[in-house]
Design a protein around this motif. Structure first.
Motif, PDB file in Angstrom:
ATOM      1  N   GLU A 157     -16.325  -1.129  12.626  1.00 39.64           N
ATOM      2  CA  GLU A 157     -16.405   0.136  13.371  1.00 39.64           C
ATOM      3  C   GLU A 157     -15.003   0.691  13.651  1.00 39.64           C
ATOM      4  O   GLU A 157     -14.775   1.899  13.559  1.00 39.64           O
ATOM      5  N   GLN A 158     -14.065  -0.186  13.978  1.00 40.04           N
ATOM      6  CA  GLN A 158     -12.687   0.257  14.237  1.00 40.04           C
ATOM      7  C   GLN A 158     -12.053   0.829  12.971  1.00 40.04           C
ATOM      8  O   GLN A 158     -11.417   1.884  13.015  1.00 40.04           O
ATOM      9  N   PHE A 159     -12.224   0.143  11.841  1.00 44.75           N
ATOM     10  CA  PHE A 159     -11.682   0.656  10.577  1.00 44.75           C
ATOM     11  C   PHE A 159     -12.297   2.010  10.226  1.00 44.75           C
ATOM     12  O   PHE A 159     -11.590   2.927   9.818  1.00 44.75           O
ATOM     13  N   ALA A 160     -13.608   2.143  10.400  1.00 48.51           N
ATOM     14  CA  ALA A 160     -14.290   3.405  10.099  1.00 48.51           C
ATOM     15  C   ALA A 160     -13.756   4.533  10.976  1.00 48.51           C
ATOM     16  O   ALA A 160     -13.537   5.659  10.503  1.00 48.51           O
ATOM     17  N   LEU A 161     -13.517   4.234  12.235  1.00 46.71           N
ATOM     18  CA  LEU A 161     -12.979   5.232  13.159  1.00 46.71           C
ATOM     19  C   LEU A 161     -11.569   5.656  12.736  1.00 46.71           C
ATOM     20  O   LEU A 161     -11.258   6.851  12.680  1.00 46.71           O
ATOM     21  N   LEU A 162     -10.726   4.691  12.409  1.00 43.64           N
ATOM     22  CA  LEU A 162      -9.361   5.002  11.947  1.00 43.64           C
ATOM     23  C   LEU A 162      -9.387   5.857  10.684  1.00 43.64           C
ATOM     24  O   LEU A 162      -8.608   6.803  10.543  1.00 43.64           O
ATOM     25  N   ALA A 163     -10.283   5.528   9.774  1.00 40.80           N
ATOM     26  CA  ALA A 163     -10.370   6.264   8.510  1.00 40.80           C
ATOM     27  C   ALA A 163     -10.936   7.672   8.694  1.00 40.80           C
ATOM     28  O   ALA A 163     -10.744   8.533   7.836  1.00 40.80           O
ATOM     29  N   SER A 164     -11.589   7.912   9.828  1.00 39.45           N
ATOM     30  CA  SER A 164     -12.223   9.212  10.062  1.00 39.45           C
ATOM     31  C   SER A 164     -11.244  10.291  10.514  1.00 39.45           C
ATOM     32  O   SER A 164     -11.521  11.475  10.388  1.00 39.45           O
ATOM     33  N   ASP A 165     -10.089   9.891  11.064  1.00 39.12           N
ATOM     34  CA  ASP A 165      -9.166  10.872  11.643  1.00 39.12           C
ATOM     35  C   ASP A 165      -7.738  10.305  11.650  1.00 39.12           C
ATOM     36  O   ASP A 165      -7.450   9.363  12.391  1.00 39.12           O
ATOM     37  N   GLY A 166      -6.866  10.878  10.841  1.00 42.40           N
ATOM     38  CA  GLY A 166      -5.479  10.419  10.751  1.00 42.40           C
ATOM     39  C   GLY A 166      -4.743  10.465  12.077  1.00 42.40           C
ATOM     40  O   GLY A 166      -3.796   9.704  12.294  1.00 42.40           O
ATOM     41  N   MET A 167      -5.182  11.332  12.990  1.00 41.33           N
ATOM     42  CA  MET A 167      -4.493  11.435  14.271  1.00 41.33           C
ATOM     43  C   MET A 167      -4.785  10.240  15.182  1.00 41.33           C
ATOM     44  O   MET A 167      -4.115  10.045  16.182  1.00 41.33           O
ATOM     45  N   LEU A 168      -5.766   9.428  14.820  1.00 35.73           N
ATOM     46  CA  LEU A 168      -6.041   8.210  15.583  1.00 35.73           C
ATOM     47  C   LEU A 168      -5.131   7.053  15.155  1.00 35.73           C
ATOM     48  O   LEU A 168      -5.037   6.050  15.839  1.00 35.73           O
ATOM     49  N   VAL A 169      -4.469   7.220  14.007  1.00 32.91           N
ATOM     50  CA  VAL A 169      -3.679   6.140  13.424  1.00 32.91           C
ATOM     51  C   VAL A 169      -2.240   6.188  13.938  1.00 32.91           C
ATOM     52  O   VAL A 169      -1.602   7.246  13.954  1.00 32.91           O
ATOM     53  N   LYS A 170      -1.744   5.033  14.348  1.00 30.72           N
ATOM     54  CA  LYS A 170      -0.347   4.903  14.799  1.00 30.72           C
ATOM     55  C   LYS A 170       0.576   5.279  13.645  1.00 30.72           C
ATOM     56  O   LYS A 170       0.341   4.923  12.500  1.00 30.72           O
ATOM     57  N   ARG A 171       1.626   5.944  13.966  1.00 31.41           N
ATOM     58  CA  ARG A 171       2.584   6.378  12.951  1.00 31.41           C
ATOM     59  C   ARG A 171       3.990   6.281  13.482  1.00 31.41           C
ATOM     60  O   ARG A 171       4.152   6.197  14.704  1.00 31.41           O
ATOM     61  N   PRO A 172       4.953   6.270  12.618  1.00 35.55           N
ATOM     62  CA  PRO A 172       4.845   6.269  11.163  1.00 35.55           C
ATOM     63  C   PRO A 172       4.412   4.902  10.648  1.00 35.55           C
ATOM     64  O   PRO A 172       4.503   3.897  11.350  1.00 35.55           O
ATOM     65  N   ILE A 173       3.968   4.910   9.397  1.00 36.28           N
ATOM     66  CA  ILE A 173       3.661   3.668   8.687  1.00 36.28           C
ATOM     67  C   ILE A 173       4.542   3.660   7.450  1.00 36.28           C
ATOM     68  O   ILE A 173       4.613   4.655   6.723  1.00 36.28           O
ATOM     69  N   LEU A 174       5.214   2.552   7.240  1.00 32.79           N
ATOM     70  CA  LEU A 174       6.052   2.385   6.058  1.00 32.79           C
ATOM     71  C   LEU A 174       5.401   1.309   5.197  1.00 32.79           C
ATOM     72  O   LEU A 174       5.209   0.183   5.643  1.00 32.79           O
ATOM     73  N   VAL A 175       5.038   1.687   3.975  1.00 28.08           N
ATOM     74  CA  VAL A 175       4.315   0.776   3.085  1.00 28.08           C
ATOM     75  C   VAL A 175       5.136   0.548   1.825  1.00 28.08           C
ATOM     76  O   VAL A 175       5.564   1.492   1.166  1.00 28.08           O
ATOM     77  N   ASP A 176       5.348  -0.709   1.510  1.00 29.35           N
ATOM     78  CA  ASP A 176       6.002  -1.103   0.262  1.00 29.35           C
ATOM     79  C   ASP A 176       5.176  -2.237  -0.326  1.00 29.35           C
ATOM     80  O   ASP A 176       4.259  -2.751   0.324  1.00 29.35           O
ATOM     81  N   LYS A 177       5.510  -2.663  -1.512  1.00 32.49           N
ATOM     82  CA  LYS A 177       4.707  -3.729  -2.137  1.00 32.49           C
ATOM     83  C   LYS A 177       4.785  -5.038  -1.375  1.00 32.49           C
ATOM     84  O   LYS A 177       3.866  -5.845  -1.434  1.00 32.49           O
ATOM     85  N   ASP A 178       5.859  -5.263  -0.622  1.00 32.41           N
ATOM     86  CA  ASP A 178       6.061  -6.533   0.075  1.00 32.41           C
ATOM     87  C   ASP A 178       5.811  -6.486   1.584  1.00 32.41           C
ATOM     88  O   ASP A 178       5.851  -7.520   2.241  1.00 32.41           O
ATOM     89  N   PHE A 179       5.611  -5.313   2.153  1.00 29.49           N
ATOM     90  CA  PHE A 179       5.456  -5.227   3.607  1.00 29.49           C
ATOM     91  C   PHE A 179       4.787  -3.932   4.044  1.00 29.49           C
ATOM     92  O   PHE A 179       4.724  -2.967   3.289  1.00 29.49           O
ATOM     93  N   VAL A 180       4.321  -3.957   5.292  1.00 29.29           N
ATOM     94  CA  VAL A 180       3.788  -2.769   5.970  1.00 29.29           C
ATOM     95  C   VAL A 180       4.342  -2.801   7.385  1.00 29.29           C
ATOM     96  O   VAL A 180       4.264  -3.821   8.068  1.00 29.29           O
ATOM     97  N   ARG A 181       4.918  -1.694   7.832  1.00 25.33           N
ATOM     98  CA  ARG A 181       5.398  -1.575   9.210  1.00 25.33           C
ATOM     99  C   ARG A 181       4.672  -0.410   9.869  1.00 25.33           C
ATOM    100  O   ARG A 181       4.551   0.660   9.292  1.00 25.33           O
TER     101      ARG A 181
END
Length: 116
Positions: free
Chosen positions: A80-104
């Motif tokens: 349910e939490q994942f579905a909620l996050l996927a429903s609205d980008g404004m609910l997601v903490k930002r910024p997110i930095l994604v690389d092949k070796d890490f996610v911040r």
């Protein structure tokens, strides 16, 4: 290539972007409001980050407060939490930095500096 997921009007995102540019780091910018993270991406990022799922929520956002998520998250399933996050980008903490070796998630200069 690294992907920098942000909301352009967010001052923390602006600060993080400037920091990356000053370090000469190449990255692709993705607007979280116009290109919301998918359920699959969120699951992958969560697994790669090693963080509790709660850290992916933008707890200072208007939508988080309007939905009373402070009290509701504890009773929601992970799906349910994942579905909620996927429903609205404004609910997601930002910024997110994604690389092949890490996610911040969120910008803390000392955490990001340890990656470079």
């Amino acid at each position: 290539m690294m992907v920098f997921i942000c909301y352009t009007r967010c001052t923390t995102c602006q600060k993080a972007k400037k920091w990356l540019e000053e370090k000469g780091i190449t990255f692709e910018v993705r607007d979280i409001k116009g290109d919301n993270p998918t359920l699959e991406e969120l699951r992958q990022w969560h697994a790669a980050s090693g963080l509790p799922l709660k850290r992916f929520f933008n707890t200072s956002g208007q939508q988080y407060k309007a939905l009373n998520l402070k009290d509701r998250l504890a009773t929601m399933s992970e799906d349910e939490q994942f579905a909620l996050l996927a429903s609205d980008g404004m609910l997601v903490k930002r910024p997110i930095l994604v690389d092949k070796d890490f996610v911040r998630v969120g910008f803390k200069e000392e955490e990001w500096a340890s990656l470079m």
